[in-house]
Design a protein around this motif. Structure first.
Motif, short mmCIF file in Angstrom:
data_model
loop_
_atom_site.label_atom_id
_atom_site.label_comp_id
_atom_site.label_asym_id
_atom_site.label_seq_id
_atom_site.Cartn_x
_atom_site.Cartn_y
_atom_site.Cartn_z
N SER A 229 5.01 -6.81 -3.35
CA SER A 229 3.85 -7.58 -4.02
C SER A 229 3.72 -7.21 -5.57
O SER A 229 2.75 -6.71 -6.18
CB SER A 229 2.57 -7.36 -3.38
OG SER A 229 2.48 -7.66 -2.06
N SER A 230 4.88 -7.51 -6.18
CA SER A 230 4.86 -7.06 -7.71
C SER A 230 4.67 -5.67 -8.06
O SER A 230 4.17 -5.27 -9.04
CB SER A 230 4.26 -8.25 -8.48
OG SER A 230 4.35 -9.53 -8.25
N SER A 231 4.84 -4.62 -7.24
CA SER A 231 4.94 -3.43 -7.39
C SER A 231 6.27 -2.45 -7.09
O SER A 231 7.00 -2.85 -6.34
CB SER A 231 3.68 -2.65 -6.42
OG SER A 231 2.38 -3.45 -6.54
N THR A 232 6.37 -1.57 -8.07
CA THR A 232 7.70 -0.64 -7.90
C THR A 232 7.34 0.55 -7.48
O THR A 232 6.23 1.29 -8.23
CB THR A 232 8.23 -0.59 -9.24
OG1 THR A 232 8.68 -2.22 -9.82
CG2 THR A 232 9.68 -0.03 -9.21
N THR A 233 8.15 1.06 -6.58
CA THR A 233 7.81 2.60 -6.02
C THR A 233 8.99 3.47 -6.37
O THR A 233 10.04 2.94 -6.04
CB THR A 233 7.25 2.54 -4.60
OG1 THR A 233 6.20 1.66 -4.57
CG2 THR A 233 7.09 3.86 -4.09
N LEU A 244 2.09 -0.98 -10.66
CA LEU A 244 1.53 -2.12 -10.10
C LEU A 244 2.01 -3.33 -11.24
O LEU A 244 2.17 -3.18 -12.43
CB LEU A 244 0.01 -2.38 -10.22
CG LEU A 244 -0.59 -1.28 -9.30
CD1 LEU A 244 -2.00 -1.29 -9.27
CD2 LEU A 244 0.13 -1.37 -7.83
N GLY A 245 1.99 -4.44 -10.66
CA GLY A 245 2.54 -5.93 -11.45
C GLY A 245 1.30 -6.28 -12.39
O GLY A 245 0.17 -5.67 -12.17
N GLU A 255 -6.00 -0.68 -3.14
CA GLU A 255 -4.81 -0.79 -3.69
C GLU A 255 -4.36 0.83 -4.21
O GLU A 255 -3.09 1.03 -3.94
CB GLU A 255 -5.01 -1.38 -5.34
CG GLU A 255 -3.69 -1.76 -6.13
CD GLU A 255 -3.25 -3.02 -5.11
OE1 GLU A 255 -2.15 -2.61 -4.58
OE2 GLU A 255 -3.42 -4.01 -5.51
N LEU A 256 -5.17 1.78 -4.31
CA LEU A 256 -4.75 3.01 -4.59
C LEU A 256 -4.54 3.66 -3.56
O LEU A 256 -3.17 4.49 -3.23
CB LEU A 256 -5.98 3.91 -5.14
CG LEU A 256 -5.75 5.51 -5.49
CD1 LEU A 256 -4.43 5.87 -6.57
CD2 LEU A 256 -6.92 6.16 -5.86
N ARG A 257 -5.05 3.48 -2.03
CA ARG A 257 -4.66 4.06 -1.07
C ARG A 257 -3.20 3.35 -0.51
O ARG A 257 -2.53 4.38 0.11
CB ARG A 257 -5.71 3.73 0.19
CG ARG A 257 -5.41 4.32 1.54
CD ARG A 257 -6.24 3.59 2.75
NE ARG A 257 -7.57 3.86 2.32
CZ ARG A 257 -8.32 4.90 2.60
NH1 ARG A 257 -7.78 5.93 3.25
NH2 ARG A 257 -9.69 5.03 2.22
#
Length: 365
Positions: A229-233, A244-245, A255-257
């Motif tokens: 979902s537009s996030s990079t790990t 996050l995007g 979101e943080l969890r």
């Protein structure tokens, strides 16, 4: 006296070519094995690199014993020779190395021209003038092995004093005839094949245990990246980050969890030393693997209290026009402690809370 020139000897024989090939192979194997063994820490390769030259040298010595015995059995012969030219090569000692070009006239063989090097005492050098006659010794089976006799017998000294020799035209044989191009090529080929043989035979040790030639995976750290979902790990052995995007925030519900769980998935129970949360960035510093240090499970953060703590820091610390915030969770002291800092146009402020999200103290601007 009638003088006939003879051609210089050729050393390009099948035995000589085979010897050059084997010598090159031994050099290639020993050097490659020794260097590779030192690089990868393999004792068998180091031993091979050190032992092969000694074994090859011993075998070469044993194989050439018959030839050397035959050569020693052939007595040198004496003849007269005329000095065609001389050139002192220079020296810091009393014996000067001199290059002579001689016409050698054996009593029972055609005369020939030869080039030799021999040390001459500096005081005696004027006695060896061009066109002068000297007494020499040579090997009949190796006529290029010539040596000027500095103290000839009275009979040969008398012959030299009254002799007259003519020059022999044509090329001069050398004391050590050069190897042919074919011999040099085979020596180089043997060296390359020997080196390639070592690299091929020990490829599993040199290029990785799978034998594929690929570099082994790093033993210290590894990293991987994924997107949701537009996030990079990104996870390494020391840290983990989630970015996050646009349009999303770590203060959004859940979101943080979700970000923390993406760094601790697949049953990863590594402890965290520090967790840093910003509006769109989460950073977790993990405890070193195999080292006992104080830390905490990042999944036990009071996620439901983070948004409220940030809001209280923005509005209750007297910071003018807060623009950014940061939450730091620290477990190095043995118990989880939270610190929220906000920064505005004219200063910053912070509040501290325990592991349950209860505010303990406030530090205004």
């Amino acid at each position: 006296m009638t003088i006939t020139a003879v051609a210089p000897p050729s050393r390009t024989t099948p035995a000589g070519l085979a010897l050059g090939f084997l010598t090159g192979g031994a050099i290639g194997v020993s050097l490659t094995a020794f260097i590779s063994g030192c690089v990868v820490g393999k004792a068998p390769l180091i031993v091979l690199g050190l032992a092969l030259p000694a074994v090859y040298g011993l075998l070469f010595h044993l194989c050439t014993v018959p030839r050397r015995s035959r050569e020693r059995a052939v007595a040198p012969r004496t003849a007269l020779a005329m000095i065609e030219s001389r050139e002192a090569l220079g020296s810091n000692t009393s014996d000067v190395p001199v290059r002579f070009e001689l016409t050698v006239a054996p009593d029972d063989a055609p005369a020939y021209r030869v080039e030799i090097r021999q040390g001459v005492n500096l005081v005696e050098l004027p006695d060896y003038r061009p066109r002068g006659i000297v007494v020499v010794e040579y090997q009949p089976d190796r006529p290029w092995k010539v040596r000027i006799v500095t103290r000839p017998t009275p009979a040969w000294e008398e012959r030299a004093a009254g002799a007259r020799l003519d020059s022999v035209p044509g090329p001069a044989m050398r004391n050590d005839p050069p190897e042919s191009r074919a011999g040099g090529f085979l020596t180089l080929l043997g060296l390359l094949l020997g080196a390639a043989g070592v690299l091929l035979f020990f490829r599993a040790d040199l290029f990785g245990h799978d034998g594929s030639g690929a570099a082994p995976n790093p033993s210290v750290s590894s990293s991987s990246s994924s997107s949701y979902s537009s996030s990079t790990t990104t996870v390494t052995s020391a840290t983990g980050t989630v970015t996050l995007g646009p349009g999303r925030s770590m203060l959004d519900h859940g979101e943080l969890r979700k970000a923390v769980e993406s760094l601790t998935q697949d049953g990863d129970t590594r402890q965290a030393l520090t967790v840093v949360v910003q509006d769109r960035l989460l950073t977790v510093v993990f405890s070193p693997t195999g080292v006992r240090t104080a830390g905490f499970d990042p999944r036990l953060l009071p996620f439901d209290r983070v948004a409220a703590l940030v809001e209280e820091a923005r509005t209750g610390l007297g910071v003018d026009s807060p623009r950014s915030w940061q939450l730091i969770a620290d477990g190095v002291g043995g118990s989880l402690a939270l610190r929220v800092t906000v920064t505005g146009d004219r200063g910053s402020g912070s509040l501290e809370a325990d592991g349950q999200g209860t505010v303990l103290r406030r530090n205004g601007s």
